[in-house]
Write an enzyme that holds these catalytic residues in place. Structure first.
Site, PDB file in Angstrom:
ATOM      1  N   CYS A   1       0.801  -1.232   0.000  1.00 22.14           N
ATOM      2  CA  CYS A   1       0.000   0.000   0.000  1.00 22.14           C
ATOM      3  C   CYS A   1       0.836   1.286   0.000  1.00 22.14           C
ATOM      4  O   CYS A   1       0.845   2.015  -0.994  1.00 22.14           O
ATOM      5  CB  CYS A   1      -0.933  -0.004   1.205  1.00 22.14           C
ATOM      6  SG  CYS A   1      -2.125  -1.336   1.151  1.00 22.14           S
TER       7      CYS A   1
HETATM    8  N1  LIG Z   1      -2.641  -5.806   1.886  1.00 22.23           N
HETATM    9  C1  LIG Z   1      -3.172  -4.756   2.471  1.00 22.23           C
HETATM   10  O1  LIG Z   1      -2.862  -4.473   3.633  1.00 22.23           O
HETATM   11  C2  LIG Z   1      -4.190  -3.882   1.771  1.00 22.23           C
HETATM   12  C3  LIG Z   1      -4.914  -2.950   2.545  1.00 22.23           C
HETATM   13  C4  LIG Z   1      -5.844  -2.152   1.917  1.00 22.23           C
HETATM   14  C5  LIG Z   1      -6.024  -2.238   0.544  1.00 22.23           C
HETATM   15  N2  LIG Z   1      -5.304  -3.133  -0.197  1.00 22.23           N
HETATM   16  C6  LIG Z   1      -5.579  -3.207  -1.632  1.00 22.23           C
HETATM   17  O2  LIG Z   1      -6.365  -4.364  -1.887  1.00 22.23           O
HETATM   18  C7  LIG Z   1      -6.021  -4.941  -3.146  1.00 22.23           C
HETATM   19  C8  LIG Z   1      -5.614  -6.392  -2.958  1.00 22.23           C
HETATM   20  O3  LIG Z   1      -4.461  -6.441  -2.130  1.00 22.23           O
HETATM   21  P1  LIG Z   1      -3.996  -7.769  -1.384  1.00 22.23           P
HETATM   22  O4  LIG Z   1      -2.961  -7.338  -0.406  1.00 22.23           O
HETATM   23  O5  LIG Z   1      -5.167  -8.550  -0.917  1.00 22.23           O
HETATM   24  O6  LIG Z   1      -3.311  -8.537  -2.593  1.00 22.23           O
HETATM   25  P2  LIG Z   1      -2.884 -10.087  -2.628  1.00 22.23           P
HETATM   26  O7  LIG Z   1      -1.814 -10.197  -3.638  1.00 22.23           O
HETATM   27  O8  LIG Z   1      -2.636 -10.575  -1.224  1.00 22.23           O
HETATM   28  O9  LIG Z   1      -4.186 -10.826  -3.129  1.00 22.23           O
HETATM   29  C9  LIG Z   1      -4.713 -10.684  -4.404  1.00 22.23           C
HETATM   30  C10 LIG Z   1      -5.191 -12.047  -4.882  1.00 22.23           C
HETATM   31  O10 LIG Z   1      -5.828 -11.885  -6.148  1.00 22.23           O
HETATM   32  C11 LIG Z   1      -5.519 -12.997  -6.941  1.00 22.23           C
HETATM   33  N3  LIG Z   1      -5.763 -12.645  -8.333  1.00 22.23           N
HETATM   34  C12 LIG Z   1      -5.013 -11.917  -9.175  1.00 22.23           C
HETATM   35  N4  LIG Z   1      -5.638 -11.754 -10.357  1.00 22.23           N
HETATM   36  C13 LIG Z   1      -6.827 -12.381 -10.243  1.00 22.23           C
HETATM   37  C14 LIG Z   1      -7.915 -12.575 -11.128  1.00 22.23           C
HETATM   38  N5  LIG Z   1      -7.929 -12.040 -12.346  1.00 22.23           N
HETATM   39  N6  LIG Z   1      -8.965 -13.287 -10.694  1.00 22.23           N
HETATM   40  C15 LIG Z   1      -8.968 -13.834  -9.448  1.00 22.23           C
HETATM   41  N7  LIG Z   1      -7.969 -13.679  -8.566  1.00 22.23           N
HETATM   42  C16 LIG Z   1      -6.909 -12.954  -8.966  1.00 22.23           C
HETATM   43  C17 LIG Z   1      -4.074 -13.314  -6.593  1.00 22.23           C
HETATM   44  O11 LIG Z   1      -3.747 -14.658  -6.921  1.00 22.23           O
HETATM   45  C18 LIG Z   1      -4.075 -13.060  -5.074  1.00 22.23           C
HETATM   46  O12 LIG Z   1      -4.375 -14.226  -4.346  1.00 22.23           O
HETATM   47  C19 LIG Z   1      -4.916  -4.055  -3.713  1.00 22.23           C
HETATM   48  O13 LIG Z   1      -5.490  -3.091  -4.547  1.00 22.23           O
HETATM   49  C20 LIG Z   1      -4.346  -3.371  -2.485  1.00 22.23           C
HETATM   50  O14 LIG Z   1      -3.772  -2.126  -2.775  1.00 22.23           O
HETATM   51  C21 LIG Z   1      -4.403  -3.975   0.399  1.00 22.23           C
END
Ligand SMILES: NC(=O)c1ccc[n+]([C@@H]2O[C@H](COP(=O)([O-])OP(=O)(O)OC[C@H]3O[C@@H](n4cnc5c(N)ncnc54)[C@H](O)[C@@H]3O)[C@@H](O)[C@H]2O)c1
Length: 445
Positions: A273
């Site tokens: 983030c």
């Molecule tokens: N990690 C955090 O603390 C956090 C906090 C707030 C917001 N976010 C936001 O949330 C979003 C997700 O972050 P995250 O940390 O969960 O990411 P992550 O990488 O942990 O998880 C994303 C998942 O999506 C899957 N994926 C990718 N493409 C896909 C598709 N086309 N169809 C289905 N699954 C698919 C991946 O395999 C992965 O398991 C990002 O935009 C991030 O900026 C993250």
């Protein structure tokens, strides 16, 4: 009206909720809906994650395996790679990654891929929500035209909203249910229905007038952190130059009951983030001829912290009449923050890389990260992953310098300080009591 139809399904909890992307954000979210009585389906491209969920195994620290197992057994939660099951979902929430390209421009290709899967199966009566952090305008400029290419119409056939995710991995106090949720629809009906959906799983929903406001609010939150951490990091370097204890200065300033909020310096920013999100905002601003100077400055200061940490190691070794070349350096912690196992964008990788390029022999110990792999950006180490070493007395004693990069709670810092020769502490893990009577030389950020 389509609004009333979806409303009824949500109120009776007979709506099926689909979550696309079961990572740090999507898995806790899907679990929360399933736990509150909805049928939740997680859509993932990673088959191993799907298999683990369906056998009741969690891979995210904040979600207990026992809970996943219970929900799967009750047939309230399941995961799949088959996007055809999207047709059966009444609400679809997109939680896929939003990284940056090498040029530091937003990479929304994961959002587009997920939206493409939805588009192929979009039907009347569905609510689509984007949660992935992105630049203002993504929901109405990118997603809406894609979904309307199906011939279905917003408000008449489907609804569309943005709701930013605020989950803080590893935070035991604030989790999905007690973090207020901001919701902004592309239309009023979309806002209203999306707000009702989230009110089933979180204590407080804050509705805003548009998806753009919700998208921008998320970027303000994370830019605020990036800028303030940048300020704390600059203070740390300034205090080092002036030989003043930064941490004591911050502690003193934080006694002011108004107008001050403490932020702390560190070895650099990491995670999915804070290092990325501000670039989404500055990129969009540039499209409109606006130069966001605070964002650029914070990035410059924060990205130089690993270099500063290496300088502290070099200064410490120099005082011991030792050179960097051939020095044994033991890093404690490689995760980007305390008590989690996530190494994405972790400054530890850059520190290891820089120390190695100076000829140091680098080892690390992290109770939560068994090995790290180096991508091109961090210089492949003969393509070999680096594995965590055990924190034995011998390992600590043999190190010319121990660097505390991540202050995990499980590490016994008393033992470290009793056995080490030189410690560079980038997190103030060695508080005053610990430092008293220590034989080790300690350099603090
Ligand atoms: N990690 C955090 O603390 C956090 C906090 C707030 C917001 N976010 C936001 O949330 C979003 C997700 O972050 P995250 O940390 O969960 O990411 P992550 O990488 O942990 O998880 C994303 C998942 O999506 C899957 N994926 C990718 N493409 C896909 C598709 N086309 N169809 C289905 N699954 C698919 C991946 O395999 C992965 O398991 C990002 O935009 C991030 O900026 C993250």
């Amino acid at each position: 009206m389509i609004k009333n139809e979806i409303f009824r399904l949500l109120e009776s909890k007979s709506a099926r909720v689909g979550v696309i992307g079961l990572g740090y954000v999507g898995l806790p979210l899907a679990t929360e809906f399933a736990g509150k009585g909805f049928k939740a389906t997680g859509f993932e491209v990673d088959e191993s994650k799907v298999a683990r969920i369906n056998t009741g195994e969690s891979y995210i620290g904040d979600v207990e395996s026992s809970l996943i197992k219970e929900l799967v057994e009750k047939d309230r939660l399941r995961a799949t790679t088959d996007f055809d099951d999207l047709k059966a979902c009444d609400a679809i929430i997109i939680c896929v990654p939003t990284p940056l390209r090498k040029t530091k421009e937003p990479d929304v290709s994961y959002i587009l891929a997920a939206a493409e899967e939805i588009k192929k199966r979009l039907r009347r009566g569905q609510l689509v929500i984007l949660e992935s952090t992105t630049y203002p305008g993504t929901t109405d400029e990118v997603l809406l035209p894609m979904l309307e290419e199906t011939g279905l119409r917003l408000d008449e056939d489907f609804l569309l909203a943005f709701s930013p995710e605020r989950v803080d991995p590893g935070n035991p106090q604030f989790q999905t249910h007690n973090i207020p949720k901001v919701v902004g629809g592309v239309t009023d009906d979309s806002t209203e229905v999306a707000a009702l959906l989230y009110s089933q799983i979180v204590n407080e929903v804050h509705a805003v007038s548009s998806a753009r406001v919700a998208e921008t609010a998320k970027l303000l939150e994370n830019t605020f952190r990036a800028v303030n951490i940048g300020m704390a990091n600059e203070m740390a370097r300034l205090c080092y130059a002036l030989n003043i204890d930064t941490w004591e200065v911050i502690r003193a300033a934080a006694t002011k009951p108004f107008g001050f909020m403490p932020f702390y310096p560190g070895p650099g920013i990491g995670g999915h983030c804070i290092p990325l999100d501000p670039h989404y905002l500055s990129w969009k601003a540039r499209q409109h001829g606006f130069d966001s100077r605070f964002i650029g400055l914070a990035e410059e200061v924060n990205s130089r912290m690993p270099e500063h940490v290496v300088q502290l190691v070099s200064d410490g070794l120099n005082d011991d009449r030792k050179s960097m070349k051939g020095a044994r350096v033991l890093l404690l912690g490689v995760a980007y923050k305390k008590d989690i196992d996530d190494v994405r964008e972790s400054p530890a990788l850059s520190i290891i890389d820089r120390l190695r390029s100076k000829g140091c022999e680098v080892q690390y110990h992290d109770p939560l990260v068994s090995e790290v792999r180096f991508d091109d950006a961090h210089g492949a180490v003969n393509g070999e992953p680096l594995a965590s070493v055990e924190l034995t007395d011998e390992e600590i004693k043999a190190a010319d310098c121990v660097v505390i990069v991540t202050d995990h709670s499980q590490v016994d810092y008393r033992r470290v300080i009793d056995l080490a020769q030189l410690v560079v502490d980038t997190r103030n893990a060695l508080n005053g009591e610990l430092r008293k009577g220590s034989a080790a030389r300690i350099i603090r950020l």
